[in-house]
Design a protein around this motif. Structure first.
Motif, short mmCIF file in Angstrom:
data_model
loop_
_atom_site.label_atom_id
_atom_site.label_comp_id
_atom_site.label_asym_id
_atom_site.label_seq_id
_atom_site.Cartn_x
_atom_site.Cartn_y
_atom_site.Cartn_z
N VAL A 212 0.95 -1.17 -0.16
CA VAL A 212 0.15 0.00 0.00
C VAL A 212 0.85 1.18 0.12
CG1 VAL A 212 -1.62 1.40 1.41
CG2 VAL A 212 -1.80 -1.19 1.07
N HIS A 213 1.98 1.17 0.59
CA HIS A 213 2.90 2.39 0.78
C HIS A 213 3.40 2.69 -0.53
CE1 HIS A 213 5.94 5.16 2.33
NE2 HIS A 213 6.91 4.42 1.50
N GLU A 214 3.81 1.58 -1.38
CA GLU A 214 4.34 2.10 -2.61
C GLU A 214 3.22 2.58 -3.62
OE1 GLU A 214 6.69 1.98 -5.69
OE2 GLU A 214 7.32 2.00 -3.72
N MET A 215 2.17 1.99 -3.55
CA MET A 215 1.09 2.48 -4.22
C MET A 215 0.54 3.70 -3.94
SD MET A 215 -1.33 -1.36 -4.26
CE MET A 215 -2.49 -0.59 -5.56
N SER A 216 1.00 4.16 -2.84
CA SER A 216 0.67 5.68 -2.44
C SER A 216 1.57 6.63 -2.80
CB SER A 216 0.40 5.73 -0.69
OG SER A 216 -0.54 4.94 -0.49
N GLY A 217 2.47 6.06 -3.43
CA GLY A 217 3.83 6.95 -3.87
C GLY A 217 5.09 6.77 -3.10
N GLY A 218 5.14 5.64 -2.44
CA GLY A 218 6.40 5.57 -1.61
C GLY A 218 7.74 5.59 -2.24
N SER A 219 8.11 5.06 -3.34
CA SER A 219 9.48 5.25 -3.94
C SER A 219 9.65 6.34 -4.63
CB SER A 219 9.93 3.75 -4.42
OG SER A 219 9.23 3.57 -5.65
N ASN A 220 8.77 6.93 -5.29
CA ASN A 220 9.02 7.89 -6.27
C ASN A 220 8.11 9.21 -6.19
OD1 ASN A 220 6.67 7.03 -7.66
ND2 ASN A 220 7.70 6.30 -9.22
N GLY A 221 7.19 9.09 -4.98
CA GLY A 221 6.31 10.27 -4.83
C GLY A 221 5.13 10.11 -5.77
N SER A 222 4.90 9.08 -6.76
CA SER A 222 3.84 9.15 -7.52
C SER A 222 2.90 8.08 -7.22
CB SER A 222 4.48 8.96 -9.02
OG SER A 222 3.29 9.10 -9.89
N ALA A 223 1.63 8.46 -6.78
CA ALA A 223 0.63 7.56 -6.28
C ALA A 223 0.06 6.97 -7.60
CB ALA A 223 -0.54 8.23 -5.48
N TRP A 224 -0.37 5.69 -7.43
CA TRP A 224 -1.10 4.93 -8.43
C TRP A 224 -2.50 5.33 -8.56
CZ3 TRP A 224 0.50 -1.03 -8.32
CH2 TRP A 224 1.76 -0.94 -8.22
N THR A 225 -2.65 6.64 -9.38
CA THR A 225 -4.00 7.36 -9.60
C THR A 225 -4.13 7.11 -11.10
OG1 THR A 225 -2.79 9.38 -10.14
CG2 THR A 225 -3.81 8.94 -7.90
N PRO A 226 -5.53 6.92 -11.49
CA PRO A 226 -5.92 6.65 -12.81
C PRO A 226 -5.02 7.87 -13.86
CG PRO A 226 -7.78 6.83 -11.70
CD PRO A 226 -6.57 7.05 -10.56
N GLY A 227 -4.36 6.71 -14.92
CA GLY A 227 -3.75 7.48 -16.04
C GLY A 227 -2.12 7.33 -15.65
N THR A 228 -1.73 6.92 -14.47
CA THR A 228 -0.32 6.82 -14.08
C THR A 228 0.30 5.68 -14.67
OG1 THR A 228 -0.68 8.03 -11.94
CG2 THR A 228 1.37 6.74 -12.10
N ARG A 229 1.56 5.88 -15.22
CA ARG A 229 2.31 4.51 -15.75
C ARG A 229 3.19 4.16 -14.67
NH1 ARG A 229 4.81 4.06 -21.78
NH2 ARG A 229 2.49 4.34 -22.27
N ILE A 230 3.22 2.77 -14.54
CA ILE A 230 3.90 2.05 -13.56
C ILE A 230 4.91 1.23 -14.31
CG2 ILE A 230 3.73 0.41 -11.56
CD1 ILE A 230 2.23 3.06 -11.26
N ASP A 231 6.15 1.35 -13.61
CA ASP A 231 7.20 0.50 -14.04
C ASP A 231 7.02 -0.62 -12.91
OD1 ASP A 231 9.80 -1.13 -14.09
OD2 ASP A 231 10.78 0.86 -14.37
N ALA A 232 6.55 -1.77 -13.35
CA ALA A 232 6.30 -3.00 -12.23
C ALA A 232 7.66 -3.28 -11.75
CB ALA A 232 5.58 -3.99 -13.29
N ARG A 233 8.76 -3.36 -12.34
CA ARG A 233 10.03 -4.09 -11.97
C ARG A 233 10.34 -3.01 -10.75
NH1 ARG A 233 14.61 -5.75 -16.08
NH2 ARG A 233 14.59 -3.43 -16.45
N ALA A 234 10.29 -1.51 -10.93
CA ALA A 234 11.09 -0.99 -9.96
C ALA A 234 9.76 -0.89 -8.83
CB ALA A 234 10.98 0.65 -10.59
N ALA A 235 8.64 -0.82 -8.93
CA ALA A 235 7.51 -0.94 -7.79
C ALA A 235 7.65 -2.17 -7.09
CB ALA A 235 6.11 -0.78 -8.55
N ALA A 236 7.83 -3.40 -7.89
CA ALA A 236 7.93 -4.56 -7.04
C ALA A 236 9.19 -4.59 -6.21
CB ALA A 236 7.91 -5.97 -8.15
#
Length: 458
Positions: free
Chosen positions: A131-155
């Protein structure tokens, strides 16, 4: 590392034909490891000899019968081969590389940290880290609609946060950021050439890639040793994390693990404990979003469990379990199991000598036609229909050297995946939504997608 057989009659030499043009074989394996192994087996049968530049040759199999022979071999007859591609990463004292009495003693010391009851204590930590990562933990960008996610970096961010707190009790933002930066530098410095070509592991006036890697390793070890020192000088060291447990653990003779050995074990847990699980999480998300029926079935199971389900309850969901097992079948955490013989041994009907090397190609085992129908397809239902033996399905290796942290890795994968799918809707970016799946290539202690897989939040 090598094969010097006396054979199984006149056909042994044809079966064990040594590959020529070794650099070209190495290049082919590096470009597409799984395809190379399938090609070798189709061309020469099973078993077959594989040569690794700088490491010698090994006799490989990919059959359940071969897995049974390897995993049931006498403990004293096998040991990890040296030199080893991961040796600079994990250290000489790592449980991955030790053998004999030393391996038994150290495994007995480490195993209690990964018992089921203790692993279940990390359930909420895993969910909170996700949940912390999805809230913008590692790069400050929350997983909101339209956001592009680098799955490897997030994981990686999710699993590193889990392992830092589970192993070291790191719960401050500053300390976590320090570890994160140093671990990233350490892993990035260990390039493919350093892993696969031992002759490159030499320095020159502090200017070569090996020099850079050694500096990064020294910085990581300094952090680990500082944590050990803080605990050992405290009157009541914490025992809620793995470091605290190991500092209070004793061998049968009452002795404790030397500080240098403990550093190697902790570095192993830190590296292996997050990189492998992160890769599995990426692949699970990738395959689910390429198979709408599987994704829908898993989402339906999560909805039935309800928003009040605890992380531990989610981890027990049957279809989630099947999805994670199928992911590990297609992308095993340990793609190659390699052992060096300490005494003569007959493997797949071939008489081998002490010093020879045998190996199991797990992707071949996980696609053996006598076990798996349509093995290249992502079909979680196959794990709902039957249970597979440890000689048919071995994503974490097998026998007495099966990965000691397998339980934690599996548990973390389930909870992180369930948490993500419960909270957001993702879709693969067009580059990955169609066509062939990205190649899986060696990377540090694991294998993973050659390029980062990206998603968009719907």
């Amino acid at each position: 590392m090598g094969v010097r057989t006396q054979g199984r009659g006149e056909d042994a030499h044809s079966v064990l034909r040594q590959p020529r043009l070794v650099p070209l074989h190495a290049l082919a394996a590096g470009v597409d490891f799984e395809r190379y192994f399938r090609w070798r087996r189709a061309r020469e049968g099973d078993p077959f000899v594989v040569r690794f530049p700088g490491f010698g040759s090994g006799l490989f199999t990919g059959t359940p019968e071969g897995a049974r022979e390897m995993f049931r071999a006498p403990v004293e007859s096998l040991e990890p081969p040296r030199p080893n591609p991961v040796e600079p990463l994990v250290g000489d004292a790592s449980l991955i590389l030790t053998s004999g009495q030393r391996h038994r003693r150290d495994r007995a010391l480490l195993a209690p940290a990964f018992h089921g009851a203790r692993i279940r204590e990390y359930a909420q930590l895993i969910r909170e880290s996700t949940v912390h990562e999805m809230s913008g933990g590692s790069n400050g960008s929350a997983w909101t609609p339209g956001t592009r996610i680098d799955a490897r970096a997030a994981a990686r961010a999710i699993t590193l946060r889990v392992i830092l707190e589970a192993v070291f009790g790191v719960d401050s933002r500053e300390r976590r950021a320090e570890y994160t930066a140093v671990v990233a530098e350490f892993l990035d410095a260990y390039t493919g050439p350093l892993m696969l070509v031992p002759t490159l592991r030499r320095g020159l006036f502090d200017r070569l890639p090996w020099d850079r890697f050694v500096r990064a390793r020294d910085r990581l070890d300094a952090l680990i040793l500082a944590d050990i020192a803080r605990r050992t000088t405290h009157s009541e060291p914490r025992t809620g994390d793995i470091l605290g447990l190991l500092l209070t653990a004793r061998y049968e003779d009452g002795g404790t693990m030397p500080e240098s050995d403990l550093c190697d074990q902790l570095r192993t847990l830190l590296v292996a404990g997050h990189e492998t699980t992160a890769t599995s999480l990426v692949w699970a998300l990738f395959h689910l979003h390429r198979e709408p029926e599987s994704l829908a079935a898993l989402r339906a199971e999560l909805r039935t469990a309800g928003s009040t389900a605890t992380a531990a309850e989610l981890a027990r969901l049957p279809y989630l379990d099947a999805v994670c097992q199928e992911t590990l079948r297609l992308h095993p955490t340990v793609p190659i199991v390699v052992r060096r013989l300490t005494e003569p041994f007959t493997f797949r009907g071939i008489e081998l000598a002490a010093g020879d090397t045998i190996g199991l190609a797990v992707p071949l085992l996980h696609s053996a036609p006598q076990t798996w129908t349509h093995p290249q397809r992502f079909q979680p239902d196959r794990f709902a229909d039957r249970r597979y033996t440890p000689f048919e399905y071995a994503p974490f290796g097998g026998g007495h050297r099966r990965c000691v942290g397998a339980g934690l890795a599996d548990y973390e994968l389930r909870i992180a995946l369930a948490t993500i799918l419960s909270l957001v809707q993702l879709r693969l970016t067009p580059r990955f939504a169609r066509g062939r799946a990205p190649l899986s290539v060696p990377h540090n202690i694991a294998t993973g997608p050659r390029r980062a897989i990206t998603f968009e939040v719907a």
